[in-house]
Scaffold this active site. Sequence first.
Site, short mmCIF file in Angstrom:
data_model
loop_
_atom_site.label_atom_id
_atom_site.label_comp_id
_atom_site.label_asym_id
_atom_site.label_seq_id
_atom_site.Cartn_x
_atom_site.Cartn_y
_atom_site.Cartn_z
N HIS A 120 58.81 30.55 46.02
CA HIS A 120 59.55 30.21 44.80
C HIS A 120 59.33 28.78 44.36
CE1 HIS A 120 62.72 33.50 45.72
NE2 HIS A 120 61.76 33.94 44.95
N GLU A 171 38.93 44.46 44.39
CA GLU A 171 39.36 43.42 45.31
C GLU A 171 39.36 43.84 46.77
OE1 GLU A 171 43.22 41.97 44.11
OE2 GLU A 171 44.06 43.97 43.90
N ASP A 208 41.59 38.39 46.84
CA ASP A 208 41.69 39.42 47.86
C ASP A 208 40.32 39.88 48.34
OD1 ASP A 208 44.38 39.89 48.59
OD2 ASP A 208 44.76 40.65 46.57
N CYS A 251 39.07 37.86 37.61
CA CYS A 251 40.36 37.21 37.36
C CYS A 251 40.90 36.48 38.58
CB CYS A 251 41.38 38.22 36.83
SG CYS A 251 41.74 39.54 37.98
C1 PEP Z 1 42.97 38.46 43.39
O1 PEP Z 1 43.23 39.02 44.45
O2 PEP Z 1 41.94 37.78 43.20
C2 PEP Z 1 43.92 38.54 42.25
C3 PEP Z 1 43.63 38.08 41.07
O3 PEP Z 1 45.13 39.09 42.50
P1 PEP Z 1 46.31 38.31 43.29
O4 PEP Z 1 45.88 36.89 43.46
O5 PEP Z 1 47.52 38.45 42.45
O6 PEP Z 1 46.37 39.07 44.58
MG MG Z 2 44.79 40.53 44.52
#
Ligand code: PEP
Ligand code: MG
Length: 597
Positions: free
Chosen positions: A195, A437, A461, A508
């Site tokens: 948080h 991922e 991930d 992303c």
């Molecule tokens: C990722 O795993 O790269 C991703 C964008 O998702 P998160 O960071 O929310 O797991």
């Molecule tokens: Mg992810």
Amino acid sequence: MSERVLRGIGVSPGLAYGPAMVVDWRFPDVPDRGIGPDQVDAEILRLRSAVEQVVRHLETLRQRVRERAGAEESNIFEAQILMARDPEFIGACEHLIRKNLLSAETAYEFKALEVRVAWSGTGNMRLRERLADLSAVQIRMLRVLLGEQDDELELSQPDGPVVIVAHELSPGLTVQLDRDRLAGLVSEEGTRTSHAAILAHSLGIPAVMGVSDALSHVRTGTVLLIDGSSGNVLLDPDPADLREASTQVSRRRKLELEVESVADLPSETPDGRRVQLMANVDLPEEIDLAVRSGAEGVGLVRTEFMLTGRTMLPSEDDQADYFRRVATAFPRYPVTIRTYDLGGDKFPVAFEAPVEANPFLGWRSIRVCLDHPEVFRPQLRALLRGAVHQNLRAMLPLVTRVDEIRRTRAILEEEAQLLARAGIPAAATIPLGIMMETPAAAVIADRLAQECDFFSVGTNDLTQYTLAVDRGNARLASRFTPQDPAVVRLLKQVMDAARAHGIECGVCGEMASEPLTAVLLIGLDYTSLSIAPPSLRLLKWLIRQIPYSACRAAAHEALDADGPAEVDAILKHHVSPHVDLRLVDPHGPLPARGART
Ligand code: PEP
Ligand code: MG
């Protein structure tokens, strides 16, 4: 690494310099104190009035946070208020006072210990989040009962810009500190998703967390130079360090001016390669910055952050409103809503979850959603409703199997029919994509490409699962790099599969937000990058400096490299003729907004 440097996780970018103020946000010593039978009623009254005082204080904090950071963040206190008032917990304390003749503080400590033992040692992130709330409430209660000063209120008026150093930062402390007197934050506990980290980021306070030995090295008054990007905390910087930091600041200011100058130009390499720069949106507050920074759509909305600090799941209407709001901000571009990525380190209080030994390898993301139609269906309905006039797309996290897409598509179709039958305005269908991922998904990317409309690579991930390195473990931070050839090769494989099947494929994960690795992605032919809004302009500037041919040559060599260090050297070799490397190395002290040198 020098002994003067402590290593942590950079959770909120920026360089901060100033004397440390150590906050002992820890449990006060409670003397074992029994009471006489005639004191029982008075002790129970004392307990109840402490509860009222703590709840009032938490409500004040909630109000202050609402004013300073917005309504979403203020929800963080909801769980703590509920916990402070919990009738079962307070009833058990009163029972201990009455039956065992304990003082209010001894009884409270005893009961909290019992709960802590029951919740601890599970490795379950959701319970760890609740434990943090329990700690925060317990410390407040004990301080009130022991008549101690409340640090948080004292600290809202520090003398000058200080770096707060704590074992664990409470969200309350983070938000109510006077921004003008606060240089930065350091804590031993915490990761990017805690948080306090989320709040520090949205408030623009440089912060480093997970510095496991901070309190044994830092005393109040120790001068610190912290880098919220690299996660480095430098103790007692000497004049040379400060000169270097101040040079970094001037360099960054110069860069900011250059970056501003390309704000209205397209993100295109000097040899004409167009790269679409989209934004990642975690909190609603980021939408504005994303628009102002010229994002061409949203490549990732992390919907699970709608649950942060909440004790209830958001309703279908709340979600539809939020999705419409993001979509309306980008009328000409796609807006990609990722369905709940719950699990791993993201199980909010609102969601009951089992205790698991390996939460990142457990009941996570799409697995949770498919098992819980009462959670998944309202979210898909909200997406269809939001999509009626808008360019929304749905994206599934952590896909490893073809059937996960097929089952979701079937639910989407069913819900679309139900909405139509009920006369509720909604889209009949919506583009459905998946996060790439997991190594499993990358290996069968050709099959998955036949089932969905687009891919977006989640490199955070993908790196974690490919390299078997926990993304939140500060001790393994040097091993966690998407520049590893194993990840680079998977990235190529995924892009090849997407192209062969004619579907769009973007990125992303954080890899797209960091200059050097963004170059690698462009060289691997990724033309759609979704990044953190504060990095959008810098990335556009960078793309306009480095020819696609150089990116391509770097990627080509990286695919054949022996290890991440070699990939790093290759990237720097190809980038250095075009931009000053000191500006693009994420591990150097790169100051951003709010630098105080
Ligand atoms: C990722 O795993 O790269 C991703 C964008 O998702 P998160 O960071 O929310 O797991
Ligand atoms: Mg992810």
